[in-house]
Scaffold this motif. Sequence first.
Motif, PDB file in Angstrom:
ATOM      1  N   PHE A 188      39.750 -25.639  42.215  1.00 16.58           N
ATOM      2  CA  PHE A 188      39.885 -25.530  43.372  1.00 16.58           C
ATOM      3  C   PHE A 188      38.545 -25.288  42.993  1.00 16.58           C
ATOM      4  O   PHE A 188      37.809 -25.521  43.099  1.00 16.58           O
ATOM      5  CB  PHE A 188      39.786 -23.847  44.341  1.00 16.58           C
ATOM      6  CG  PHE A 188      40.622 -23.371  44.388  1.00 16.58           C
ATOM      7  CD1 PHE A 188      41.497 -23.543  46.003  1.00 16.58           C
ATOM      8  CD2 PHE A 188      41.930 -22.480  44.022  1.00 16.58           C
ATOM      9  CE1 PHE A 188      43.288 -23.282  45.667  1.00 16.58           C
ATOM     10  CE2 PHE A 188      42.810 -21.996  43.928  1.00 16.58           C
ATOM     11  CZ  PHE A 188      43.149 -21.951  45.255  1.00 16.58           C
ATOM     12  N   VAL A 245      36.213 -24.642  50.216  1.00 15.58           N
ATOM     13  CA  VAL A 245      36.620 -24.272  49.456  1.00 15.58           C
ATOM     14  C   VAL A 245      38.055 -22.712  49.851  1.00 15.58           C
ATOM     15  O   VAL A 245      38.585 -22.974  49.746  1.00 15.58           O
ATOM     16  CB  VAL A 245      36.014 -23.736  48.025  1.00 15.58           C
ATOM     17  CG1 VAL A 245      36.856 -23.226  46.746  1.00 15.58           C
ATOM     18  CG2 VAL A 245      35.847 -25.355  47.651  1.00 15.58           C
ATOM     19  N   HIS A 291      48.381 -21.649  49.018  1.00 14.70           N
ATOM     20  CA  HIS A 291      47.039 -20.883  47.843  1.00 14.70           C
ATOM     21  C   HIS A 291      46.846 -19.658  47.281  1.00 14.70           C
ATOM     22  O   HIS A 291      46.333 -19.589  46.890  1.00 14.70           O
ATOM     23  CB  HIS A 291      45.965 -21.956  48.152  1.00 14.70           C
ATOM     24  CG  HIS A 291      46.556 -23.440  48.223  1.00 14.70           C
ATOM     25  ND1 HIS A 291      45.627 -24.433  48.792  1.00 14.70           N
ATOM     26  CD2 HIS A 291      46.965 -23.785  47.463  1.00 14.70           C
ATOM     27  CE1 HIS A 291      45.996 -25.792  48.623  1.00 14.70           C
ATOM     28  NE2 HIS A 291      46.590 -25.599  47.650  1.00 14.70           N
TER      29      HIS A 291
END
Length: 150
Positions: A39, A80, A89
């Motif tokens: 990330f 992020v 994710h």
Amino acid sequence: PMVLVALGTGIAPCRALIQDRVAAAANTQGKGVAPMALFYGVRHQASEFHYGKELEGYSTQGLLTLVTVFSHDQPQPLFVQHRMNDPQHQQLLYDLLVAQGGYFLLCGPAGEAMRAVRGAVVEAFVAAGQTLEQADALVTEMQLQGRYVN
């Protein structure tokens, strides 16, 4: 397995780990090399996406799951931790860190980002079925084991 979070210039140590994994994959024809996700958050893609082509190449080759965030390239800032909270994710985080017993490394500026990213990891574990207390305890356990470093 390894999950890396690079904030700005925090990409430097993450890149070294990625390059090491890429070299290991080349030496073993990709067999036995654990998955890795990055990330990577910077303010502007055009001026701060260092090593972007290299990282995208590793992603295209299947050596790296790359998730990028350009916080100031849209009207509302996106960071992020927001991308880490996307359902796909969250599942990736749980799979790599819990199901596969992976490692987590956050590199970049200290401060609020550290707390926000930790919160996103906890939320990913909650989304996978843990209670908030269990998820928080799991991240703490990972820290004590040296598997969660920031």
